[in-house]
Design a protein around this motif. Sequence first.
Motif, PDB file in Angstrom:
ATOM      1  N   CYS A 347     133.354 -33.150 -28.687  1.00  0.00           N
ATOM      2  CA  CYS A 347     134.385 -32.158 -29.036  1.00  0.00           C
ATOM      3  C   CYS A 347     135.697 -32.467 -28.322  1.00  0.00           C
ATOM      4  O   CYS A 347     136.772 -32.424 -28.925  1.00  0.00           O
ATOM      5  N   ARG A 352     137.658 -31.934 -32.326  1.00  0.00           N
ATOM      6  CA  ARG A 352     137.150 -31.226 -33.493  1.00  0.00           C
ATOM      7  C   ARG A 352     135.870 -30.488 -33.103  1.00  0.00           C
ATOM      8  O   ARG A 352     135.179 -30.877 -32.145  1.00  0.00           O
ATOM      9  N   PRO A 353     135.527 -29.428 -33.852  1.00  0.00           N
ATOM     10  CA  PRO A 353     134.319 -28.658 -33.506  1.00  0.00           C
ATOM     11  C   PRO A 353     133.047 -29.427 -33.838  1.00  0.00           C
ATOM     12  O   PRO A 353     133.041 -30.334 -34.679  1.00  0.00           O
ATOM     13  N   LEU A 355     128.943 -28.615 -34.817  1.00  0.00           N
ATOM     14  CA  LEU A 355     127.924 -27.635 -35.194  1.00  0.00           C
ATOM     15  C   LEU A 355     126.573 -28.330 -35.203  1.00  0.00           C
ATOM     16  O   LEU A 355     126.382 -29.316 -35.920  1.00  0.00           O
ATOM     17  N   ILE A 385     127.072 -24.318 -31.126  1.00  0.00           N
ATOM     18  CA  ILE A 385     128.421 -24.590 -31.639  1.00  0.00           C
ATOM     19  C   ILE A 385     129.315 -24.916 -30.442  1.00  0.00           C
ATOM     20  O   ILE A 385     129.275 -24.214 -29.425  1.00  0.00           O
ATOM     21  N   VAL A 386     130.119 -25.955 -30.557  1.00  0.00           N
ATOM     22  CA  VAL A 386     131.125 -26.276 -29.542  1.00  0.00           C
ATOM     23  C   VAL A 386     132.460 -26.414 -30.259  1.00  0.00           C
ATOM     24  O   VAL A 386     132.575 -27.185 -31.218  1.00  0.00           O
ATOM     25  N   VAL A 387     133.462 -25.636 -29.836  1.00  0.00           N
ATOM     26  CA  VAL A 387     134.779 -25.703 -30.452  1.00  0.00           C
ATOM     27  C   VAL A 387     135.821 -25.961 -29.379  1.00  0.00           C
ATOM     28  O   VAL A 387     135.696 -25.496 -28.244  1.00  0.00           O
ATOM     29  N   VAL A 398     136.860 -26.390 -23.782  1.00  0.00           N
ATOM     30  CA  VAL A 398     135.905 -26.176 -24.876  1.00  0.00           C
ATOM     31  C   VAL A 398     135.196 -24.836 -24.676  1.00  0.00           C
ATOM     32  O   VAL A 398     135.095 -24.333 -23.552  1.00  0.00           O
ATOM     33  N   SER A 400     131.454 -23.210 -25.716  1.00  0.00           N
ATOM     34  CA  SER A 400     130.107 -23.532 -26.190  1.00  0.00           C
ATOM     35  C   SER A 400     129.353 -22.231 -26.466  1.00  0.00           C
ATOM     36  O   SER A 400     129.357 -21.325 -25.634  1.00  0.00           O
ATOM     37  N   LEU A 415     130.729 -20.996 -37.612  1.00  0.00           N
ATOM     38  CA  LEU A 415     131.644 -21.980 -37.030  1.00  0.00           C
ATOM     39  C   LEU A 415     133.096 -21.584 -37.286  1.00  0.00           C
ATOM     40  O   LEU A 415     133.943 -21.679 -36.396  1.00  0.00           O
ATOM     41  N   GLU A 419     135.827 -20.757 -34.423  1.00  0.00           N
ATOM     42  CA  GLU A 419     137.125 -21.431 -34.348  1.00  0.00           C
ATOM     43  C   GLU A 419     138.260 -20.415 -34.269  1.00  0.00           C
ATOM     44  O   GLU A 419     139.252 -20.627 -33.553  1.00  0.00           O
ATOM     45  N   ALA A 422     138.293 -19.083 -30.776  1.00  0.00           N
ATOM     46  CA  ALA A 422     138.829 -20.081 -29.850  1.00  0.00           C
ATOM     47  C   ALA A 422     140.335 -20.243 -30.022  1.00  0.00           C
ATOM     48  O   ALA A 422     141.062 -20.410 -29.030  1.00  0.00           O
TER      49      ALA A 422
END
Length: 816
Positions: A347, A352-353, A355, A385-387, A398, A400, A415, A419, A422
């Motif tokens: 990420c 970018r995110p 999933l 999910i990591v964004v 980030v 998480s 997701l 986003e 975030a």
Amino acid sequence: MHDTSPTSLSESPEDPFSVLRSASAVLDRRGRVVAWSEQATTLLGYRADEVLGRTVHEFLVDTGDEDVVAEAARACLREHGWFGLLPVRHSSGRRLHVGFRARRVQRLDSGDEWLLVGSLAHEITQWEIDRSVLDGFFRRSPIGVVVLGPDLRVLRVNQAIARFGGLPADAYRGRRAGDFLLGPVADWVEGKLQNVLDTGRPLIFAEQRCRLLSDPQKEIVISVSAFRMEDPTGRVLGVTQIVEDVTDRHRARRRLALLNQAGTRIGSTLDVGRTARELAEAAVPELADALSVDLLEPVTRGEEPEPDSLGPLRRMAARAVRPEGVRLMHPEGHLFFFPPDTAPHRCLAEHRPVLLPELKTGSGWIAAEPERARHALEAGVHSLIVVPLAARGVVLGVVSLWRSQRPEPFEADDLTLAEEFAARAAVCIDNARRYTQQHQAAEALQRSLLPSEVPWHPAVETAHRYLPARASTGVGGDWFDVIPLSGLRVALVVGDVVGHGMHASATMGRLRAAVHTLAHLDLAPDEVLARLDDLVDHLATEQRQADANAPQLVGATCLYAIYDPVTRHCAMARAGHPPPTVLDPEGQVLDVEVPAGPPLGLGGLPFESAECELAEGSLIGLCSDGLLLAGDRDIDEGLALLRITLAGTAPSLEHTCKAVEDAMLPGRPDDDVTLLLGRTRVLPAGHVATWELSAEPTAAGDARALVRDQLAEWGLDEELAFTTELIVSELVTNAYRYAGGPVQLRLIRDGHLICEVSDSSSTSPHLRQASSTDEGGRGLFLVAQLAERWGTRYGRNRKTIWTEQPLTANGDALSL
């Protein structure tokens, strides 16, 4: 009479060809009427005696439609009869469209007759629509329909319910409505339907989360409506239940609500850590079962991170539904790097995110250590999910998100929502970062303009506190100073510039520098404030000329005190500043009335000094209004609390400062807080020698003899005695020559040897370069060369010229 109004017809779904509703007649083979029902009379207006024996054409069929009539007659001869619409004539003459069913009937005597059954065309149309709607509900409707009897057991379900539950429609018959649901929601449905059955009040769009027996892992949201069924007599027949799967709509509505909630909760302050925690609180448990916020280390300090930076990161927030979820994450404040090939690493690297709907061993789990990943999987973590936290083109860190408690994995809509969370949080964090950067710069500027440490001084023992205002208020313009003056005197200063921010700090720095300059001119406190007043007025004028739209400097306040450890004399003046607190050595408050004076910057108003003598060990407390007004107190309450706290016993001034801070500051102050404490000292009598010299030609010689004897008594070396005699001789000679009155000579021994010569003249001596032909003018030049420092100060009706010499040749203090 039979009611044929549109209202009754639209409300009644009964068969229009039923015996009780339809008109009927019997025709013989020649078309004559041989039987006529009462309903026919009601429908067409003809009595039976008017129509029996007559052919239909004579009174009933509209003559304009002979072809239609002929076709109907031929159709009646067919074995299966005929159905269609015919225009007929009412007895009143108006035309009606009637739907007919005709069927040939074989009589026992081998004659043929035809039975005609008719009803108004619009009744038939309405009946067909009702039948079509009913058929549509059970065969084609996308919304589930369940018909239950009075015992709340299923009588019939439509195809939507069959698909919804995954069973054939017949499999539902005889079961209860809640038999296909898991958990307490089954009882909820049963209770709602029972209430509809008992009260007759319909249930409208009641939403509830549930799980089906056919798919227990999937949570859905259903909308339930229901109404009670009754026959025309009011007998209760059961309940019709309408069920709709509104999961998608509910999730969309919930996501909008979460976004709205996030917009109000995230970014309530300009604090990076607080904003990260608000993001975690907004997302858990509504979106995720656990969440962590990790920021690049420079961001936490208010700095901008390097482009494409991969760490180190600092965990700013961690929140989970269950405590073990937090234990699996890095603790807040922990500094770490994400390992390569993990989701957060990707990420950060790719901006970018990521999933991961299903997490398995070796699937790119994010934990920094394999052992942590194993424990996370054992705790039930199954989706991730990591964004990126990105704002204004800069990646700040980030976020998480994990799921472990609810079985549904993250999906694309989750997701998208993550986003959005975030993105909103990133803007707030970046704003907080920028503000932190500016606040730290302003605070650093302010602290650089304040004394880093207060040096030891023989006149007073000092301690101080400076606490900047909280970040949301901005740095202020408070300052304090302890300035050494000639003759071992000391100036204690506390001031406050009106306003906050960089401008207030810069103005404070200029005023503090001006106070130092004025202090070294040995001016009295009221004169120092008068000149500061002119400076503040000049600064305001200068600012207005530079920028008319800039915030205008209203003014400043200041308290200036001078204490002399030789005479124990203290003079104080203040310009709009809170008064000082003075306590004697026993802790009793002394009544020292210092005239308030106007704030600096008003211009043209005088200031007054107050004078008093203080015993050794007296305490002088100077503070800004930020200390007195903290906790929503008024100024008098603050002064009373400060005096009580200062009067308390404490082992040192530092402990006293701490006691004041604890007693008067409930939290981070809204305004800058400045506190300066000074405990007075008195120079021992053996370190001071004072003589009165008469204005005679022998005054200089007498002064040299007195100085020589005193220095010998103090054990000072002969070289210092020689230079001191020259200095004293020159100063006393000038006083005898120009003053014409008694002269006072004083020697003070401390870190330096201080010589003071006082006379009644107001003429100030000036250092100049004498020419080769001048007979005089070299004395003051000689004094300046022999002394380390020298100067002039003025008191009431007298002037004093002073010099300072180090007690050793290299300038180090002599150990006495």
